[in-house]
Design a protein around this motif. Structure first.
Motif, PDB file in Angstrom:
ATOM      1  N   MET A   1     -15.472  -3.288  -6.446  1.00 15.96           N
ATOM      2  CA  MET A   1     -13.921  -3.142  -6.359  1.00 15.96           C
ATOM      3  C   MET A   1     -13.640  -1.639  -5.897  1.00 15.96           C
ATOM      4  O   MET A   1     -13.952  -0.114  -6.283  1.00 15.96           O
ATOM      5  N   ASP A   2     -12.987  -1.230  -4.605  1.00 18.68           N
ATOM      6  CA  ASP A   2     -12.907  -0.354  -3.642  1.00 18.68           C
ATOM      7  C   ASP A   2     -11.251   0.176  -4.447  1.00 18.68           C
ATOM      8  O   ASP A   2     -10.466  -0.749  -3.392  1.00 18.68           O
ATOM      9  N   ALA A   3     -11.180   1.119  -4.250  1.00 19.29           N
ATOM     10  CA  ALA A   3      -9.799   1.578  -4.691  1.00 19.29           C
ATOM     11  C   ALA A   3      -9.061   2.158  -4.233  1.00 19.29           C
ATOM     12  O   ALA A   3      -7.889   3.175  -4.152  1.00 19.29           O
ATOM     13  N   GLY A   4      -9.692   2.934  -3.302  1.00 12.31           N
ATOM     14  CA  GLY A   4      -9.479   3.789  -2.327  1.00 12.31           C
ATOM     15  C   GLY A   4      -9.982   5.133  -2.360  1.00 12.31           C
ATOM     16  O   GLY A   4      -9.806   6.041  -2.040  1.00 12.31           O
ATOM     17  N   PHE A   5     -10.225   5.478  -3.803  1.00  8.99           N
ATOM     18  CA  PHE A   5     -10.240   6.873  -4.442  1.00  8.99           C
ATOM     19  C   PHE A   5     -12.170   6.683  -4.728  1.00  8.99           C
ATOM     20  O   PHE A   5     -12.667   7.580  -4.803  1.00  8.99           O
ATOM     21  N   VAL A   6     -12.424   5.637  -4.976  1.00  8.07           N
ATOM     22  CA  VAL A   6     -13.784   5.189  -5.786  1.00  8.07           C
ATOM     23  C   VAL A   6     -14.213   3.620  -5.684  1.00  8.07           C
ATOM     24  O   VAL A   6     -13.525   2.837  -4.777  1.00  8.07           O
ATOM     25  N   LEU A   7     -15.579   3.105  -5.070  1.00  6.99           N
ATOM     26  CA  LEU A   7     -15.886   1.964  -4.526  1.00  6.99           C
ATOM     27  C   LEU A   7     -17.027   2.178  -6.635  1.00  6.99           C
ATOM     28  O   LEU A   7     -17.960   2.634  -6.141  1.00  6.99           O
ATOM     29  N   PHE A   8     -16.300   0.715  -7.537  1.00 12.14           N
ATOM     30  CA  PHE A   8     -16.728   0.070  -8.311  1.00 12.14           C
ATOM     31  C   PHE A   8     -18.003  -0.661  -8.028  1.00 12.14           C
ATOM     32  O   PHE A   8     -17.034  -1.341  -7.887  1.00 12.14           O
ATOM     33  N   VAL A   9     -18.894  -0.755  -8.096  1.00 15.60           N
ATOM     34  CA  VAL A   9     -20.006  -1.655  -8.312  1.00 15.60           C
ATOM     35  C   VAL A   9     -20.467  -2.152  -9.760  1.00 15.60           C
ATOM     36  O   VAL A   9     -20.760  -1.690 -10.443  1.00 15.60           O
ATOM     37  N   ILE A  10     -20.048  -3.065 -10.359  1.00 16.05           N
ATOM     38  CA  ILE A  10     -19.937  -3.741 -11.630  1.00 16.05           C
ATOM     39  C   ILE A  10     -21.202  -5.222 -11.805  1.00 16.05           C
ATOM     40  O   ILE A  10     -20.922  -5.157 -11.231  1.00 16.05           O
ATOM     41  N   ASP A  11     -22.392  -4.753 -12.093  1.00 12.30           N
ATOM     42  CA  ASP A  11     -23.367  -6.060 -12.780  1.00 12.30           C
ATOM     43  C   ASP A  11     -23.430  -6.225 -14.108  1.00 12.30           C
ATOM     44  O   ASP A  11     -23.944  -5.082 -14.683  1.00 12.30           O
ATOM     45  N   TYR A  12     -23.552  -7.283 -14.472  1.00  8.77           N
ATOM     46  CA  TYR A  12     -23.875  -7.778 -15.757  1.00  8.77           C
ATOM     47  C   TYR A  12     -24.938  -9.204 -15.788  1.00  8.77           C
ATOM     48  O   TYR A  12     -23.940 -10.374 -14.772  1.00  8.77           O
ATOM     49  N   VAL A  13     -25.242  -9.507 -16.838  1.00  4.94           N
ATOM     50  CA  VAL A  13     -25.641 -11.063 -17.179  1.00  4.94           C
ATOM     51  C   VAL A  13     -24.593 -11.486 -18.621  1.00  4.94           C
ATOM     52  O   VAL A  13     -24.277 -10.467 -19.382  1.00  4.94           O
ATOM     53  N   PRO A  14     -24.140 -12.532 -18.665  1.00  6.82           N
ATOM     54  CA  PRO A  14     -22.356 -12.569 -19.132  1.00  6.82           C
ATOM     55  C   PRO A  14     -23.423 -12.947 -20.685  1.00  6.82           C
ATOM     56  O   PRO A  14     -23.734 -13.973 -20.198  1.00  6.82           O
ATOM     57  N   GLY A  15     -22.694 -12.639 -21.085  1.00  6.77           N
ATOM     58  CA  GLY A  15     -22.737 -12.985 -23.060  1.00  6.77           C
ATOM     59  C   GLY A  15     -21.756 -14.413 -22.779  1.00  6.77           C
ATOM     60  O   GLY A  15     -21.670 -15.553 -22.291  1.00  6.77           O
ATOM     61  N   ASP A  16     -21.015 -14.361 -24.073  1.00  6.69           N
ATOM     62  CA  ASP A  16     -20.064 -15.002 -24.221  1.00  6.69           C
ATOM     63  C   ASP A  16     -18.684 -15.366 -23.641  1.00  6.69           C
ATOM     64  O   ASP A  16     -17.371 -16.177 -23.355  1.00  6.69           O
TER      65      ASP A  16
END
Length: 99
Positions: A1-16
């Motif tokens: 997600m690019d919020a204009g002041f930061v770019l977050f890259v989130i990766d995860y293996v979902p549980g429930d």
């Protein structure tokens, strides 16, 4: 997600549980005027999501746009990646005047 002041890259293996995109967007937007260091914000977001989702593996990269000419890239990971799981590169180019 690019919020204009930061770019977050989130990766995860979902549980429930999975995170719903609008909820994530609203949650991340709450950090817009949050008075804390970039490192603290990135790790707090990661820990909050891990607490809520309980994934077996989670990774967050916070690519903060430069302030005063200094870019700050923060990475946090928890858990062991399950065997046979493919994880892409976070896809953010090395700093060359990002933004």
């Amino acid at each position: 997600m690019d919020a204009g002041f930061v770019l977050f890259v989130i990766d995860y293996v979902p549980g429930d549980w999975l995170v719903e995109s609008k909820s994530l967007k609203l949650y991340l937007g709450a950090f817009r005027n949050h008075g804390a260091f970039h490192e603290d914000c990135t790790i707090r977001i990661g820990k909050d999501l891990v607490t809520l989702l309980s994934p077996p593996w989670f990774r967050i990269g916070g690519y903060w746009y430069p302030r005063g000419g200094i870019p700050i890239d923060v990475f946090w990971q928890i858990g062991e990646l399950p065997a046979g799981t493919w994880v892409p590169d976070q896809g953010v180019a090395p700093y060359r005047g990002r933004g």
